[in-house]
Scaffold this motif. Structure first.
Motif, PDB file in Angstrom:
ATOM      1  N   TRP A  57     -11.360 -29.336  29.026  1.00  0.00           N
ATOM      2  CA  TRP A  57     -11.766 -27.941  28.810  1.00  0.00           C
ATOM      3  C   TRP A  57     -13.273 -27.856  28.628  1.00  0.00           C
ATOM      4  CZ3 TRP A  57     -10.881 -23.217  29.775  1.00  0.00           C
ATOM      5  CH2 TRP A  57     -11.352 -22.180  28.988  1.00  0.00           C
ATOM      6  N   LEU A  58     -13.844 -28.778  27.852  1.00  0.00           N
ATOM      7  CA  LEU A  58     -15.293 -28.821  27.682  1.00  0.00           C
ATOM      8  C   LEU A  58     -15.978 -29.073  29.018  1.00  0.00           C
ATOM      9  CD1 LEU A  58     -17.833 -28.953  25.886  1.00  0.00           C
ATOM     10  CD2 LEU A  58     -17.330 -31.371  25.502  1.00  0.00           C
ATOM     11  N   TYR A  59     -15.411 -29.963  29.812  1.00  0.00           N
ATOM     12  CA  TYR A  59     -15.989 -30.253  31.122  1.00  0.00           C
ATOM     13  C   TYR A  59     -15.986 -29.011  32.000  1.00  0.00           C
ATOM     14  CZ  TYR A  59     -16.498 -32.348  35.761  1.00  0.00           C
ATOM     15  OH  TYR A  59     -16.922 -32.642  37.034  1.00  0.00           O
ATOM     16  N   LEU A  60     -14.876 -28.288  32.026  1.00  0.00           N
ATOM     17  CA  LEU A  60     -14.803 -27.066  32.846  1.00  0.00           C
ATOM     18  C   LEU A  60     -15.799 -26.021  32.377  1.00  0.00           C
ATOM     19  CD1 LEU A  60     -10.934 -26.760  33.331  1.00  0.00           C
ATOM     20  CD2 LEU A  60     -12.633 -27.437  35.036  1.00  0.00           C
ATOM     21  N   LEU A  61     -15.943 -25.864  31.067  1.00  0.00           N
ATOM     22  CA  LEU A  61     -16.894 -24.877  30.548  1.00  0.00           C
ATOM     23  C   LEU A  61     -18.322 -25.218  30.968  1.00  0.00           C
ATOM     24  CD1 LEU A  61     -15.579 -24.212  26.917  1.00  0.00           C
ATOM     25  CD2 LEU A  61     -15.479 -22.666  28.881  1.00  0.00           C
ATOM     26  N   THR A  62     -18.684 -26.482  30.883  1.00  0.00           N
ATOM     27  CA  THR A  62     -20.035 -26.854  31.294  1.00  0.00           C
ATOM     28  C   THR A  62     -20.227 -26.709  32.803  1.00  0.00           C
ATOM     29  OG1 THR A  62     -19.371 -29.192  31.374  1.00  0.00           O
ATOM     30  CG2 THR A  62     -20.402 -28.408  29.342  1.00  0.00           C
ATOM     31  N   ARG A  63     -19.154 -26.884  33.579  1.00  0.00           N
ATOM     32  CA  ARG A  63     -19.276 -26.650  35.033  1.00  0.00           C
ATOM     33  C   ARG A  63     -19.539 -25.176  35.310  1.00  0.00           C
ATOM     34  NH1 ARG A  63     -21.196 -30.845  35.722  1.00  0.00           N
ATOM     35  NH2 ARG A  63     -21.204 -30.673  33.472  1.00  0.00           N
ATOM     36  N   VAL A  64     -18.852 -24.310  34.573  1.00  0.00           N
ATOM     37  CA  VAL A  64     -19.107 -22.871  34.733  1.00  0.00           C
ATOM     38  C   VAL A  64     -20.558 -22.569  34.390  1.00  0.00           C
ATOM     39  CG1 VAL A  64     -18.548 -20.587  33.833  1.00  0.00           C
ATOM     40  CG2 VAL A  64     -16.710 -22.214  34.333  1.00  0.00           C
ATOM     41  N   ILE A  66     -23.252 -24.579  34.485  1.00  0.00           N
ATOM     42  CA  ILE A  66     -24.236 -25.106  35.426  1.00  0.00           C
ATOM     43  C   ILE A  66     -24.183 -24.352  36.749  1.00  0.00           C
ATOM     44  CG2 ILE A  66     -22.782 -26.938  36.416  1.00  0.00           C
ATOM     45  CD1 ILE A  66     -26.512 -27.168  35.557  1.00  0.00           C
ATOM     46  N   TRP A  67     -22.986 -23.947  37.179  1.00  0.00           N
ATOM     47  CA  TRP A  67     -22.901 -23.170  38.412  1.00  0.00           C
ATOM     48  C   TRP A  67     -23.415 -21.744  38.217  1.00  0.00           C
ATOM     49  CZ3 TRP A  67     -21.907 -24.396  43.428  1.00  0.00           C
ATOM     50  CH2 TRP A  67     -21.553 -25.726  43.667  1.00  0.00           C
ATOM     51  N   ALA A  68     -23.260 -21.200  37.026  1.00  0.00           N
ATOM     52  CA  ALA A  68     -23.868 -19.891  36.742  1.00  0.00           C
ATOM     53  C   ALA A  68     -25.387 -20.005  36.776  1.00  0.00           C
ATOM     54  CB  ALA A  68     -23.395 -19.384  35.374  1.00  0.00           C
ATOM     55  N   THR A  69     -25.908 -21.109  36.280  1.00  0.00           N
ATOM     56  CA  THR A  69     -27.351 -21.338  36.351  1.00  0.00           C
ATOM     57  C   THR A  69     -27.812 -21.426  37.802  1.00  0.00           C
ATOM     58  OG1 THR A  69     -27.298 -22.533  34.236  1.00  0.00           O
ATOM     59  CG2 THR A  69     -29.212 -22.886  35.648  1.00  0.00           C
ATOM     60  N   ALA A  70     -27.045 -22.118  38.641  1.00  0.00           N
ATOM     61  CA  ALA A  70     -27.400 -22.216  40.060  1.00  0.00           C
ATOM     62  C   ALA A  70     -27.382 -20.845  40.724  1.00  0.00           C
ATOM     63  CB  ALA A  70     -26.436 -23.160  40.770  1.00  0.00           C
ATOM     64  N   GLY A  71     -26.397 -20.015  40.363  1.00  0.00           N
ATOM     65  CA  GLY A  71     -26.354 -18.671  40.915  1.00  0.00           C
ATOM     66  C   GLY A  71     -27.541 -17.841  40.482  1.00  0.00           C
ATOM     67  N   ALA A 195     -23.207 -32.603  38.636  1.00  0.00           N
ATOM     68  CA  ALA A 195     -22.618 -31.544  39.455  1.00  0.00           C
ATOM     69  C   ALA A 195     -23.166 -31.538  40.873  1.00  0.00           C
ATOM     70  CB  ALA A 195     -22.862 -30.182  38.803  1.00  0.00           C
ATOM     71  N   ALA A 196     -24.316 -32.162  41.082  1.00  0.00           N
ATOM     72  CA  ALA A 196     -24.935 -32.176  42.408  1.00  0.00           C
ATOM     73  C   ALA A 196     -24.218 -33.164  43.326  1.00  0.00           C
ATOM     74  CB  ALA A 196     -26.415 -32.541  42.281  1.00  0.00           C
ATOM     75  N   GLY A 197     -24.471 -33.055  44.611  1.00  0.00           N
ATOM     76  CA  GLY A 197     -23.929 -33.992  45.583  1.00  0.00           C
ATOM     77  C   GLY A 197     -24.715 -35.285  45.570  1.00  0.00           C
ATOM     78  N   TYR A 198     -24.695 -35.941  44.417  1.00  0.00           N
ATOM     79  CA  TYR A 198     -25.397 -37.202  44.192  1.00  0.00           C
ATOM     80  C   TYR A 198     -24.365 -38.257  43.796  1.00  0.00           C
ATOM     81  CZ  TYR A 198     -30.293 -35.615  44.386  1.00  0.00           C
ATOM     82  OH  TYR A 198     -31.512 -35.166  44.796  1.00  0.00           O
ATOM     83  N   THR A 408     -31.264 -27.356  30.464  1.00  0.00           N
ATOM     84  CA  THR A 408     -31.397 -26.177  31.322  1.00  0.00           C
ATOM     85  C   THR A 408     -32.711 -26.203  32.092  1.00  0.00           C
ATOM     86  OG1 THR A 408     -30.070 -24.893  29.761  1.00  0.00           O
ATOM     87  CG2 THR A 408     -31.394 -23.657  31.343  1.00  0.00           C
ATOM     88  N   VAL A 409     -33.785 -26.643  31.434  1.00  0.00           N
ATOM     89  CA  VAL A 409     -35.084 -26.732  32.105  1.00  0.00           C
ATOM     90  C   VAL A 409     -35.018 -27.695  33.287  1.00  0.00           C
ATOM     91  CG1 VAL A 409     -37.473 -27.508  31.830  1.00  0.00           C
ATOM     92  CG2 VAL A 409     -36.414 -26.090  30.068  1.00  0.00           C
ATOM     93  N   VAL A 410     -34.419 -28.866  33.076  1.00  0.00           N
ATOM     94  CA  VAL A 410     -34.315 -29.846  34.163  1.00  0.00           C
ATOM     95  C   VAL A 410     -33.420 -29.317  35.277  1.00  0.00           C
ATOM     96  CG1 VAL A 410     -33.558 -32.175  34.769  1.00  0.00           C
ATOM     97  CG2 VAL A 410     -34.756 -31.778  32.609  1.00  0.00           C
ATOM     98  N   ALA A 411     -32.341 -28.626  34.900  1.00  0.00           N
ATOM     99  CA  ALA A 411     -31.453 -28.057  35.918  1.00  0.00           C
ATOM    100  C   ALA A 411     -32.204 -27.056  36.794  1.00  0.00           C
ATOM    101  CB  ALA A 411     -30.253 -27.393  35.253  1.00  0.00           C
TER     102      ALA A 411
END
Length: 421
Positions: A57-64, A66-71, A195-198, A408-411
Motif C-alpha cells: 500500500w505504501l508502495y502504491l501511494l508513492t507511485r501515485v 511520483i506519477w502526479a509529480t511527472a504529470g 519508477a523510471a525505465g532504468y 521531490t527536487v531530484v525527481a
C-alpha cells in the motif's frame, strides 16, 4: 545507522512471530476445504501478511505521488514555454540512459555494422543486456516503449520492496523495521529512478530475493537470481561475492558444501556478454572501454577521484546544476563510507564486502558518477536506518521532513531533463 540487536517478533496476525495459526475450525476429522488447501499450497513469496500488505500500500501511494509529480512537470515545465498542450504523461520519463536502453532493445548493440569504430558512436555496449531484453519482451504485449519500461519498473519495484521488508524481518525479527526500511527507500533522494525505465528497480527485484534466499540457505535459488541480476548491472558481481562470503561464514557440514558450485553461476551472465562483445569487436573488455570513453570511468586513485569531484562541485568550473549534483556525489560517497564502517563494526561482513566493492568501483573513476543513484541498491543502509529510528524516534521524523523534499527536487530535476543522481 547502526544495526540494532534482535527484537522480539511483533505479534501481528500473519507475521512469522505471531501466535500459532488457527487450524480449520470444521468438524473433527473433516478435511480442510479445497480453497484452504490451495491457499496453503501457494509459494511462500505469494503469501502476504498484514504487514506486507501495508508495504505494498505504501508502495502504491508513492507511485501515485511520483506519477502526479511527472504529470505536473508536463504542465509546469514544458520545453516550449508558449505551448497550450502539455507533454504526454510518459514524456518526462524518457531521459538520459533511457535512450541507450531503448536503442539496444530496438536495434541491438551494433546496428548496420556500426560500433566503436564509427564516428559519433553512443557507446551503448557499456550497458548490460538484462534490462533491454526485458524491455523488448514486454514491448511484445505493450506497444508503447516508454509504457513498457515503466511497467517493468513498477512490477519490479513491488517485488523489491516486499523482499526488502522480508530481509529486514528475517534479520531483526520485527515487522516494523521492514515497513520503515521500505519507507526510507521509497522517500530517498533518488527514489525517482525506481519508477523510471532504468535498471535500479529490476536489479533490486532480483538481488534482494537472491539475498533473502541466501539467508534461508537456498543456494540454488540465490545463485540463479544473482546470475540474472548480473545481466542487469555489473553490481551483480559484487552481490555474488557477498553471497560467496555469506556461504563460507554460515554453511556447516560437508553435505551443505555440495551447494558450493552454485556460487559460480552468477559469473555466467557477464562472461557470456563479454564473449558476445568479443565476437563483434575483438575486445573482451569492450563494455569497460565503452564506459571509459563515454563516462570517464578509467582508473584513478581514490584520492584523485575525490579531488576531481570536489573541484567540479565547488571549484566554479561547472554550471550550477551540474555542480550541485557533484556535491550530491560527494555526500553519497561519505554516506557509503560511514555505512561500510558501521557494517564492519557490527561484523556484518558479507554486506560490508558488497558495499566496499561498490564504493571501490564508483570511487576510482576520474570523478564520481551516479553514486547517489547507487544508494538505492544499498539495502543495508535502509535496514540500518530503520533499526536506528526504532531506538531514536526523531530519526524518522528528521528523515521524512528533510530528505522527503529533496526527493521531490531530484525527481523534478530528472523529469525536466536535467542531470540527476
Amino acid at each position: 545507522m547502526p544495526v540494532s540487536a534482535p527484537r522480539r517478533p511483533t505479534e501481528l496476525p500473519g507475521s512469522t512471530g505471531a501466535r500459532p495459526p488457527v487450524r480449520d475450525s470444521g468438524p473433527a476429522g473433516r478435511r480442510p476445504g479445497r480453497a484452504a488447501r490451495i491457499g496453503r499450497a501457494r509459494p511462500a513469496f505469494l503469501r502476504l501478511g498484514p504487514g506486507e500488505r501495508e508495504v505494498l500500500w505504501l508502495y502504491l501511494l508513492t507511485r501515485v505521488g511520483i506519477w502526479a509529480t511527472a504529470g505536473a512537470v508536463g504542465w509546469l515545465f514544458p520545453q516550449n514555454g508558449e505551448t497550450r498542450r502539455p507533454a504526454s504523461l510518459l514524456s518526462p520519463w524518457q531521459q538520459w540512459d533511457w535512450w541507450h536502453y531503448l536503442h539496444i532493445a530496438q536495434d541491438g548493440y551494433f546496428p548496420a555494422q556500426a560500433g566503436p569504430w564509427t564516428a559519433g558512436w553512443d557507446n551503448r555496449e557499456a550497458f548490460l543486456p538484462g534490462f533491454p531484453l526485458a524491455l523488448r519482451a514486454v514491448h511484445t504485449v505493450v506497444p508503447d516503449w516508454a509504457a513498457a519500461g515503466a511497467l517493468i519498473s513498477f512490477v519490479a519495484g513491488g517485488v523489491a520492496v516486499l523482499a526488502l521488508a522480508r530481509i529486514a524481518r528475517h534479520q531483526l525479527a520485527d515487522l516494523e523495521t521492514g515497513r520503515r526500511a521500505v519507507a526510507f527507500l521509497l522517500l530517498s533522494p533518488c527514489a525517482v529512478f525506481l519508477a523510471a525505465g532504468y535498471t535500479e528497480a529490476l536489479f533490486l527485484a532480483l538481488a534482494l530475493p537472491a539475498w533473502l534466499a541466501a539467508q534461508r540457505q537456498n543456494w540454488p535459488a540465490a545463485a540463479v537470481l544473482a546470475c540474472l541480476a548480473c545481466s542487469v548491472r555489473i553490481t551483480g558481481l559484487f552481490l555474488a561475492a557477498a553471497l560467496a562470503l555469506h556461504f563460507v561464514l554460515t554453511v556447516r557440514g560437508l553435505r551443505a558444501w555440495r551447494s558450493a558450485p552454485w556460487l559460480l553461476l552468477p559469473a555466467l551472465a557477464p562472461v557470456l556478454y563479454s564473449w558476445f562483445l568479443q565476437t563483434r569487436t575483438g575486445d573482451w573488455m569492450a563494455w569497460k572501454h565503452a564506459q571509459e570513453r563515454g563516462w570517464y570511468r578509467d582508473f584513478h586513485a581514490p584520492w584523485e577521484a575525490w579531488a576531481n569531484t570536489w573541484e567540479a562541485a565547488f571549484g566554479h568550473t561547472q554550471a550550477t546544476g551540474y555542480a550541485f549534483m557533484w556535491q550530491a556525489e560527494l555526500l553519497a560517497m561519505v554516506v557509503g563510507v560511514v555505512l561500510l564502517v558501521v557494517l564492519l563494526r557490527a561484523r556484518r561482513r558479507p554486506e560490508a564486502l558488497y558495499i566496499a566493492l561498490t564504493l571501490w568501483a564508483l570511487g576510482t573513476s576520474y570523478w564520481y558518477t551516479s553514486v547517489p543513484r547507487s544508494t538505492l541498491l544499498w539495502w543495508p543502509l535502509w535496514i540500518g536506518l530503520a533499526a536506528w529510528s526504532l531506538r531514536r524516534p526523531r530519526i524518522q521524523a528528521a528523515y521524512f521532513y528533510v530528505v522527503g523534499p529533496l526527493s521531490t527536487v531530484v525527481a523534478i530535476t530528472f523529469l525536466t531533463g536535467r542531470w540527476a543522481g
